[in-house]
Design a protein around this motif. Structure first.
Motif, PDB file in Angstrom:
ATOM      1  N   ALA A 238       0.826  -1.200   0.000  1.00 17.45           N
ATOM      2  CA  ALA A 238       0.000   0.000   0.000  1.00 17.45           C
ATOM      3  C   ALA A 238       0.862   1.252   0.000  1.00 17.45           C
ATOM      4  N   HIS A 239       1.933   1.262   0.809  1.00 16.42           N
ATOM      5  CA  HIS A 239       2.831   2.417   0.825  1.00 16.42           C
ATOM      6  C   HIS A 239       3.567   2.566  -0.504  1.00 16.42           C
ATOM      7  N   ALA A 240       3.918   1.446  -1.133  1.00 18.52           N
ATOM      8  CA  ALA A 240       4.601   1.521  -2.428  1.00 18.52           C
ATOM      9  C   ALA A 240       3.723   2.211  -3.469  1.00 18.52           C
ATOM     10  N   ILE A 241       2.441   1.862  -3.486  1.00 20.90           N
ATOM     11  CA  ILE A 241       1.534   2.471  -4.461  1.00 20.90           C
ATOM     12  C   ILE A 241       1.424   3.970  -4.232  1.00 20.90           C
ATOM     13  N   THR A 242       1.370   4.383  -2.947  1.00 17.56           N
ATOM     14  CA  THR A 242       1.248   5.823  -2.662  1.00 17.56           C
ATOM     15  C   THR A 242       2.522   6.583  -3.008  1.00 17.56           C
ATOM     16  N   GLY A 249      -4.571  10.827  -7.824  1.00 16.13           N
ATOM     17  CA  GLY A 249      -4.275  10.218  -9.115  1.00 16.13           C
ATOM     18  C   GLY A 249      -3.132  10.856  -9.861  1.00 16.13           C
ATOM     19  N   ARG A 250      -2.348  11.706  -9.209  1.00 17.57           N
ATOM     20  CA  ARG A 250      -1.219  12.377  -9.885  1.00 17.57           C
ATOM     21  C   ARG A 250       0.019  11.485  -9.797  1.00 17.57           C
ATOM     22  N   GLU A 289      -3.768  15.085 -12.971  1.00 19.45           N
ATOM     23  CA  GLU A 289      -2.842  16.225 -12.997  1.00 19.45           C
ATOM     24  C   GLU A 289      -3.637  17.525 -12.900  1.00 19.45           C
ATOM     25  N   PRO A 290      -3.403  18.343 -11.867  1.00 14.44           N
ATOM     26  CA  PRO A 290      -4.297  19.478 -11.602  1.00 14.44           C
ATOM     27  C   PRO A 290      -4.244  20.603 -12.624  1.00 14.44           C
ATOM     28  N   GLU A 305      -2.854   3.563 -13.136  1.00 15.67           N
ATOM     29  CA  GLU A 305      -4.031   3.000 -12.487  1.00 15.67           C
ATOM     30  C   GLU A 305      -3.673   1.735 -11.704  1.00 15.67           C
ATOM     31  N   VAL A 306      -4.340   1.550 -10.569  1.00 13.01           N
ATOM     32  CA  VAL A 306      -4.289   0.291  -9.829  1.00 13.01           C
ATOM     33  C   VAL A 306      -5.445  -0.567 -10.333  1.00 13.01           C
TER      34      VAL A 306
END
Length: 469
Positions: A238-242, A249-250, A289-290, A305-306
């Motif tokens: 979970a930390h790796a994905i973040t 989603g950026r 991307e904002p 995407e996950v």
């Protein structure tokens, strides 16, 4: 005979029911390519349906076996009118995804064309039997309007494995390079921007799937006895994905996003508004991307995407510290991203974050390269003008499709400009039960493709000279 006659003939072909008859016959052929059990049906679609249809139009055809065992063959067909004329290659696929029988709405079935109002239901109506059937019929109407001539040379490639990832297609392109050489690809797949607006797209985003894995030990251990002193594989993953993508989603990895959006691409997208129809999900305005518009996020940028995440036993959770975890990730990417660098960039980023226990590796799914023709290309301007002449509508121009298709075969291996004119729409349920084609879109598409092919016979030679100058 005139351009107007070709367009009118296309409408009449639809109105007298001929298009429906042709499409119904093709939908009835259960050409699933993902099961590996339909090779006979895949071949029959080419030998029993495509070859006789194309022979009536003066095409010579041949079946080319797939170099990858267990997958359907290809059809290469050619109508050569004269040396010195422009040559167009058109493409379609006759295979479909699983029929999903029993999951369709009451009264519907995958292998039977059923009309309900403007919707024509059946597997392949939208993806892709309906679309290449429109293009073939449009060629026929142009020949009738021009006294048996197209005014250009035409080649056709029909594959029977696109829904399985196009196995063998790239090998065939290299082996049959001369047979498939052309000045331009005109293909039809994917959706329009909306049902009411004709659309042209010039390539597609690439797609690269990869796995993140954590394997710490054999077996789970009681969370009461060992929790707090044993590393948790799910927590690490979970930390790796973040570290790769944030809560909006950026993308957070240097090198996994474009350096910039080309000015011509940004200019083309100023005219594009994402239109949502009935059944479409509500857009999350703060996702991605904002600094980008919604159109730029989908058509000009990369997204990570996950797709799936698993640790422990979600269906029956146990009171144990999970020893392993796995996630499937997908990067959709535009031109400028080298797929060969994705795994090294991701792994280096995780290692630098102290997460070297998380390993990245490519998935088994084939990689689709990103492609895009310059929106200022003469072929693009010609196609847009032709479609607007026929429909009295300004077409949407997408520098590339948001999704992925094997356009790299034509743009990179065969080296030709690519112009895609889709005949479906976003809510067609193309990979789900209740797939359908809109009759109103099909009728308009027959007309605009007849106009486009007619104009190719009139303008193709001069465009080739202009591009060579």
């Amino acid at each position: 005979m005139s351009r107007q006659d070709a367009v009118a003939r296309a409408a009449e072909y639809f109105d007298r029911g001929d298009f429906r008859s042709d499409l119904a016959r093709r939908v009835a052929m259960a050409t699933e390519s993902q099961t590996g059990e339909s090779l006979e049906a895949l071949r029959a679609y080419l030998t029993d349906e495509m070859i006789p249809t194309l022979e009536k139009l003066g095409f010579s055809s041949r079946i080319v076996e797939n170099p990858v065992p267990g997958y359907g063959p290809f059809l290469i067909a050619e109508r050569h009118e004269a040396d010195g004329l422009p040559t167009v290659l058109t493409y379609g696929h006759g295979d479909v995804i699983f029929g999903q029988e029993g999951s369709w709405r009451e009264g519907l079935a995958p292998w039977t064309l059923v009309e309900q109002g403007d919707r024509w239901y059946g597997r392949g109506t939208a993806d892709n039997k309906g679309q290449h059937s429109i293009n073939i019929a449009a060629l026929e109407q142009v020949m009738a309007a021009r006294g048996g001539k197209l005014g250009f040379n035409c080649k056709m490639l029909i594959e029977m494995g696109e829904e399985a990832g196009s196995p063998g297609l790239r090998d065939i392109a290299r082996i049959e390079r001369e047979a498939l050489s052309a000045d331009l690809l005109i293909g039809s797949d994917g959706p329009r921007l909306s049902a009411v607006r004709p659309t042209v797209f010039l390539g597609s985003r690439g797609a690269f799937n990869f796995e993140l894995e954590v394997n710490l030990r054999e077996g789970g251990h009681h969370s009461g006895n060992w929790g707090g002193v044993l590393a948790n594989a799910g927590t690490l993953l979970a930390h790796a994905i973040t570290k790769l993508v944030d809560q909006k989603g950026r993308i957070l990895v240097d090198g996994l996003t474009p350096k910039e959006i080309p000015a011509s691409v940004r200019a083309a997208l100023t005219d594009i508004q994402l239109e949502q129809g009935m059944g479409d999900p509500e857009i999350d305005p703060d996702w991605g991307e904002p600094s980008l518009t919604q159109a730029e996020k989908i058509f000009a940028w990369n997204t990570l995407e996950v797709l799936a995440f698993k640790t422990g036993a979600p269906e029956a959770p146990a009171n144990a510290v999970p020893p392993s975890a796995r996630a499937t990730m997908q990067l959709r990417f535009v031109v400028g991203t080298d797929p060969n660098t994705i795994i090294p960039l991701v792994q280096a980023h995780l290692d630098a974050a102290g997460l070297s226990q998380v390993r990245a590796r490519p998935s088994r799914m084939a990689t689709f390269e990103a492609t895009r023709v310059d929106p200022e290309d003469a072929w693009v301007k010609w196609a847009l003008a032709s479609i607007e002449t026929t429909t009295a509508k300004k077409p949407a121009l997408l520098p590339n499709l948001g999704g992925s298709l094997p356009n790299d075969v034509f743009a990179l291996i065969l080296g030709m400009p690519t112009v895609w004119v889709p005949h479906s729409y976003p809510a067609c349920s193309q990979h789900a039960p209740n797939e359908h084609l809109l009759a109103s879109v099909a009728r308009e598409a027959l007309q605009l493709m007849a106009g486009l092919f007619y104009d190719l016979g009139e303008d193709g030679s001069s465009i080739l000279k202009a591009r060579a100058a």
